[in-house]
Write an enzyme that holds these catalytic residues in place. Structure first.
Site, PDB file in Angstrom:
ATOM      1  CB  SER A   1      -5.536   4.814   2.067  1.00 12.86           C
ATOM      2  OG  SER A   1      -5.438   5.876   1.148  1.00 12.86           O
TER       3      SER A   1
ATOM      4  CE  LYS B   1      -3.935   2.181   0.484  1.00 12.19           C
ATOM      5  NZ  LYS B   1      -3.538   2.842  -0.799  1.00 12.19           N
TER       6      LYS B   1
ATOM      7  CE  LYS C   1       4.723   7.652  -2.011  1.00 13.82           C
ATOM      8  NZ  LYS C   1       4.074   8.073  -0.754  1.00 13.82           N
TER       9      LYS C   1
ATOM     10  CB  THR D   1      -2.479  13.711   4.955  1.00 16.36           C
ATOM     11  OG1 THR D   1      -2.819  12.652   4.063  1.00 16.36           O
ATOM     12  CG2 THR D   1      -1.016  13.629   5.303  1.00 16.36           C
TER      13      THR D   1
ATOM     14  CD  GLN E   1       3.251   4.840   2.284  1.00 16.64           C
ATOM     15  OE1 GLN E   1       3.821   5.719   1.648  1.00 16.64           O
ATOM     16  NE2 GLN E   1       2.155   5.057   2.971  1.00 16.64           N
TER      17      GLN E   1
ATOM     18  N   GLY F   1      -2.938   8.217  -4.199  1.00 20.06           N
ATOM     19  CA  GLY F   1      -2.290   9.411  -4.715  1.00 20.06           C
ATOM     20  C   GLY F   1      -1.091   9.833  -3.878  1.00 20.06           C
ATOM     21  CG  ASP F   2       3.073  11.054  -2.716  1.00 19.66           C
ATOM     22  OD1 ASP F   2       2.916  10.851  -1.504  1.00 19.66           O
ATOM     23  OD2 ASP F   2       4.075  11.679  -3.154  1.00 19.66           O
TER      24      ASP F   2
END
Ligand code: 2IT
Length: 448
Positions: free
Chosen positions: A380, A90, A126, A210, A111, A165-166
């Site tokens: 998420s 993830k 990622k 976030t 992550q 997303g990022d």
């Protein structure tokens, strides 16, 4: 330094001589683990650290897309599947010209520990591309996303790897990516991506998660220091999703955010970015094709400092929300000089090693990115739960769960820090707590 850690750090350097950011992230985590490694000689026997510096899988591929003039372009796409001991891989996808293997390997490594800290069953990954979305038309973005997914689809799945997303990847991009996945798979498997629009399976509060999570984390740390958010000033960098969510929650809790920043400078709004109009303008600015932070300064008649960073502004709390290594030693000196006591990383690894050492030496309380910003990936994971139940929680229900998760991240960090004899060390605590869960599960699963 413990000899096992030293040896694996050397091995990391030898094996990845050009991966600066990856080395930096590995060094930060591993140097926190000295006492854990001493207490667990079995980790060396089972090569836990050696296995953690080698991602499970690194996928690299070509992405060909056509611009509006009909010209073909080639970008590089990646997915780093770092570790799946705790759950399916993830992590976000980043579309930005600075994307390279070192950046994505560091983000995937981080992550894994972040996701472990959330208490939820998710492993670490990622991905992304060096594609630059800046100035691209909607159709160009769509064609890029479709091409990207035409390769990525074979590596992901709701129980395999769940991207989100990022930087450069928001709701619009997730929509185009999901559309292509759905077309290729001929099935509505929406648990394969998170950060989706509410209308097709997104979670309430994911866009805010976030930033909100960061403030819940700060609130919890403040409780231990008998401090409150009310009346404090906040300097933030960035103006994307993370800064926007943080600003909304700061204002709700009675604090005053005074800076935001972009690639070409920062805005100082001494009145505070507090009105609904100003906060909503951040969203408007972001969605404009040639987004530029100066638009805010022009509209609300405040100072724009071209090509400067916001850290010379005196604030009670600093929250970097932009990108890796955005705060260097010079910035750290300004933060200390201003008498700022609290520094919370909402971006991933926003602080250079020299800057971090300087802040800590000067007794600034630092909350590390992998803990402070874990609310995003936590929601998420809640989105994945809701997708598999085919049922949606209310905003209040998601908010309550997010709040609990952020509290538990602070508590488990403090507990881990105390357990190994450190005094309220939120960085070592987060690294230890995140690592211990991953390592314990890896031991149970046998060698792989
Ligand atoms: O850095 C991060 O944690 C993210 N970009 C969010 C990842 C996710 O899967 O929601």
């Amino acid at each position: 330094m413990n000899t096992y850690i030293e040896r694996v750090l050397q091995e990391t350097k030898d094996k990845n001589p050009n991966e600066k950011e990856f080395l930096q992230a590995v060094e930060e985590v591993f140097t926190s683990l000295e006492k854990v490694i001493e207490a667990h000689p079995e980790y060396e026997e089972h090569a836990i650290l050696e296995r953690l510096i080698e991602p499970d899988r690194v996928i690299e591929f070509r992405v060909v897309w056509e611009d509006d003039q009909g010209k073909a372009h080639v970008n590089r796409g990646y997915r780093i599947q770092h570790n799946s001991a705790v759950g399916p891989y993830k992590g976000g996808l980043r579309f930005h010209p600075t994307v390279n293997l070192s950046i994505l390997k560091f983000l995937a490594f981080e992550q894994t520990f972040k996701n472990s800290l959330t208490t939820l069953p998710i492993g670490g990954a990622k991905g992304g591309s060096d594609f630059d979305p800046h100035g691209k038309s909607d159709k160009e973005i769509m064609r890029f996303c479709q091409s990207f997914m035409s390769e990525l689809y074979r590596h992901i799945g709701k129980d395999i790897d769940v991207p989100a997303g990022d930087i450069g990847v928001g709701g619009r991009e997730i929509g185009y990516l999901f559309g292509q996945y759905k077309r290729i798979r001929n099935g509505f498997e929406n648990g394969v991506l998170t950060g989706k629009d509410l209308l097709y399976g997104g979670s309430l509060l994911r866009p805010e998660a976030t930033g909100y999570g960061a403030l819940y984390y700060i609130e919890e740390v403040f409780q231990h220091h008998n401090e409150s958010i009310k009346g404090k000033t906040f300097a933030l960098s960035g103006y994307g999703n993370v800064a926007w969510g943080a600003i909304k929650k700061i204002v709700e809790l009675g604090g005053k955010p005074v800076t935001i920043s972009g690639h070409n400078g920062y805005v100082y709004d001494p009145e505070g970015i507090t009105s609904e109009e100003k906060i909503n303008y951040l969203l408007e600015m972001r969605s404009s094709k040639d987004a530029n932070i100066k638009m805010y300064a022009d509209k609300f008649n405040c100072e724009f400092h071209e090509n400067e960073k916001p850290w010379s502004i005196k604030a009670d709390v600093c929250i970097p929300c932009a990108t890796q290594n955005e705060v260097d030693l010079e910035d750290a000196k300004k933060i200390v000089e201003n008498g700022t006591k609290y520094y919370f990383e909402a971006a991933n690894m926003p602080t250079t090693k020299e800057a971090l050492d300087y802040l800590l030496k000067n007794k600034v309380i630092v909350g590390p990115g992998k803990a402070v910003n874990a609310g995003g990936v936590a929601v998420s994971a809640l989105e994945m739960s809701q997708n598999s139940m085919r049922y949606a929680w209310t905003k209040e229900e998601v908010d309550e769960k997010l709040h609990q998760i952020m509290k538990s991240i602070v508590e488990s960090s403090i507990e881990a820090s105390n357990k190994y004899g450190y005094d309220f060390d939120l960085i070592k605590g987060a690294n230890i707590a995140g690592f211990e869960k991953v390592a314990t599960i890896m031991m149970k699963l046998g060698l792989y």
